[in-house]
Design a protein around this motif. Sequence first.
Motif, PDB file in Angstrom:
ATOM      1  N   SER A   1       0.830  -1.210   0.000  1.00 41.89           N
ATOM      2  CA  SER A   1       0.000   0.000   0.000  1.00 41.89           C
ATOM      3  C   SER A   1       0.862   1.257   0.000  1.00 41.89           C
ATOM      4  CB  SER A   1      -0.924   0.004   1.221  1.00 41.89           C
ATOM      5  OG  SER A   1      -1.799  -1.099   1.195  1.00 41.89           O
ATOM      6  N   LEU A   2       1.898   1.263   0.854  1.00 43.20           N
ATOM      7  CA  LEU A   2       2.762   2.442   0.940  1.00 43.20           C
ATOM      8  C   LEU A   2       3.510   2.692  -0.369  1.00 43.20           C
ATOM      9  CD1 LEU A   2       4.278   2.092   4.522  1.00 43.20           C
ATOM     10  CD2 LEU A   2       2.709   3.865   3.708  1.00 43.20           C
ATOM     11  N   ILE A   3       3.957   1.615  -1.012  1.00 43.01           N
ATOM     12  CA  ILE A   3       4.732   1.752  -2.248  1.00 43.01           C
ATOM     13  C   ILE A   3       3.908   2.414  -3.351  1.00 43.01           C
ATOM     14  CG2 ILE A   3       5.769   0.440  -4.159  1.00 43.01           C
ATOM     15  CD1 ILE A   3       6.752  -1.553  -1.977  1.00 43.01           C
ATOM     16  N   CYS A   4       2.638   2.040  -3.450  1.00 41.22           N
ATOM     17  CA  CYS A   4       1.840   2.518  -4.594  1.00 41.22           C
ATOM     18  C   CYS A   4       0.908   3.684  -4.269  1.00 41.22           C
ATOM     19  CB  CYS A   4       1.015   1.366  -5.180  1.00 41.22           C
ATOM     20  SG  CYS A   4      -0.287   0.737  -4.078  1.00 41.22           S
ATOM     21  N   THR A   5       0.771   4.067  -2.998  1.00 38.22           N
ATOM     22  CA  THR A   5      -0.254   5.050  -2.615  1.00 38.22           C
ATOM     23  C   THR A   5      -0.108   6.386  -3.332  1.00 38.22           C
ATOM     24  OG1 THR A   5      -0.762   4.096  -0.464  1.00 38.22           O
ATOM     25  CG2 THR A   5      -1.144   6.449  -0.716  1.00 38.22           C
TER      26      THR A   5
ATOM     27  N   PHE B   1      -0.787  -2.629  -6.416  1.00 39.30           N
ATOM     28  CA  PHE B   1      -2.100  -2.246  -5.901  1.00 39.30           C
ATOM     29  C   PHE B   1      -3.010  -3.464  -5.767  1.00 39.30           C
ATOM     30  CE2 PHE B   1      -6.410  -0.362  -7.096  1.00 39.30           C
ATOM     31  CZ  PHE B   1      -6.710   0.020  -5.805  1.00 39.30           C
ATOM     32  N   VAL B   2      -3.019  -4.331  -6.757  1.00 42.53           N
ATOM     33  CA  VAL B   2      -3.854  -5.534  -6.709  1.00 42.53           C
ATOM     34  C   VAL B   2      -3.414  -6.435  -5.552  1.00 42.53           C
ATOM     35  CG1 VAL B   2      -4.497  -7.649  -7.936  1.00 42.53           C
ATOM     36  CG2 VAL B   2      -4.455  -5.465  -9.158  1.00 42.53           C
ATOM     37  N   ILE B   3      -2.107  -6.541  -5.318  1.00 42.35           N
ATOM     38  CA  ILE B   3      -1.610  -7.323  -4.178  1.00 42.35           C
ATOM     39  C   ILE B   3      -2.098  -6.701  -2.868  1.00 42.35           C
ATOM     40  CG2 ILE B   3       0.457  -8.063  -2.919  1.00 42.35           C
ATOM     41  CD1 ILE B   3       1.898  -8.158  -5.638  1.00 42.35           C
TER      42      ILE B   3
ATOM     43  N   TRP C   1     -14.821  -2.625  -7.670  1.00 40.98           N
ATOM     44  CA  TRP C   1     -14.445  -1.539  -8.590  1.00 40.98           C
ATOM     45  C   TRP C   1     -12.934  -1.374  -8.646  1.00 40.98           C
ATOM     46  CZ3 TRP C   1     -11.722   3.001  -7.968  1.00 40.98           C
ATOM     47  CH2 TRP C   1     -11.788   3.916  -9.023  1.00 40.98           C
ATOM     48  N   ALA C   2     -12.300  -1.351  -7.481  1.00 36.29           N
ATOM     49  CA  ALA C   2     -10.848  -1.157  -7.433  1.00 36.29           C
ATOM     50  C   ALA C   2     -10.121  -2.284  -8.152  1.00 36.29           C
ATOM     51  CB  ALA C   2     -10.380  -1.072  -5.979  1.00 36.29           C
TER      52      ALA C   2
ATOM     53  N   GLY D   1      -7.967  -1.607 -11.350  1.00 34.83           N
ATOM     54  CA  GLY D   1      -6.555  -1.976 -11.212  1.00 34.83           C
ATOM     55  C   GLY D   1      -6.103  -2.912 -12.317  1.00 34.83           C
ATOM     56  N   ILE D   2      -6.891  -3.951 -12.595  1.00 36.74           N
ATOM     57  CA  ILE D   2      -6.511  -4.927 -13.619  1.00 36.74           C
ATOM     58  C   ILE D   2      -6.550  -4.305 -15.007  1.00 36.74           C
ATOM     59  CG2 ILE D   2      -7.201  -7.088 -14.739  1.00 36.74           C
ATOM     60  CD1 ILE D   2      -8.077  -8.080 -11.954  1.00 36.74           C
TER      61      ILE D   2
END
Length: 381
Positions: free
Chosen positions: A17-21, A154-156, A201-202, A206-207
């Motif tokens: 989460s932190l990496i992609c936020t 994000f998907v992870i 939705w996310a 994301g995909i």
Amino acid sequence: MKIETAKRWFLWHKWTSLICTIFLLMLCITGLPLIFHHELEHVLEEEKVAEIPEGAQKKSLDELAAAAEALYPGERVRYVYWDEDEPNKTLFDVAPRPEAPYDSSKYVVLNDYTAAVLDRPTTDGVMNFILRLHRDMFLGIGGMLFLGLMGIVFVIAIITGVVLYGRIMKKFDFGMVRKYKSRRLHWLDTHNLIGIVTLAWATVVGITGIINALHDVVLFAWQQGQLKEMVAPYASKPPLEGQYASLDSALLVAEKAAPDMKASIITYPGTMFTSKHHYGIFMKGKTELTARLLMPVLVDAENGTLTDARKMPWYVITLFVSQPLHFGDYGGWPLKIIWALFDLATIVVLITGLYLWVARRKAAKMQWSRLNEKIEEYDEA
């Protein structure tokens, strides 16, 4: 779930989460106006209606192309476009040579009946700036692939978040928000609740975002695969020089090859979507879904005869379906509004996630500080 396993899931969720936020916040903020890009373009840009003089006949494509080229001496048309939302207009891309980079293109919109210039669009507008930022951060294919990687991260984060929320809900009621506890717990429950509501939705966005980030990779695969097969008989022939066959006759050939479809784009010989010997005429369906799916028809630009016409391979179709779905561009206003609401909700999830991380670090520092103070007091005693 064992405590050690739960900790591993928590660490995966926290760090992914932190990496992609930060990048996801940028994508959500820029994605919001892009959901309504058609509507905003009509507001931001002056739209000229193509007036039809009484008794006027449609100009031929060859006449319109000649008129577009006359505006830029020494340069030639390389793409022809049509937009269903703008009837009686044709957009031409004129450039010094077919393989010239996109930033050398000049665009001109002509009235189909009078060949009058209705517009000369540029890529300097606000919506184009937002699109470039959203698509590749002005870094080209490297930026696209990086954002695709952030989509995977994000998907992870979504998957690990679902696992953790499932563990929490074994002890509490679904959708629980502890309003009367600490502020951090209140925001944690809010973060979890909105996250689970926006889950589907996310995941879809994301995909589809990951797939869209592979646009150039998919294009290269198609060029080296299907397109190469379609033009194989012309591999040893020298590039065409001089005049090409009539655009109008080539279009008629394409319409005959795909009678239930209509032309969307014509690409000239030498561009990346065809060979050095063919017009690439991309036909599309007439329904909401099939209008997103293009079928290439290759017409020999020397003699105007049909060379080949095939349906696109599955990986290209996947890209075509993903692009409009990513922006909710399938069901008109209702779906766009739903997409916008979920986009705003995801922004809240991202911001609350950052808040929780900062609050947790502050709490840990305070605990460590208090522990040190107690140790110092003990030593002094």
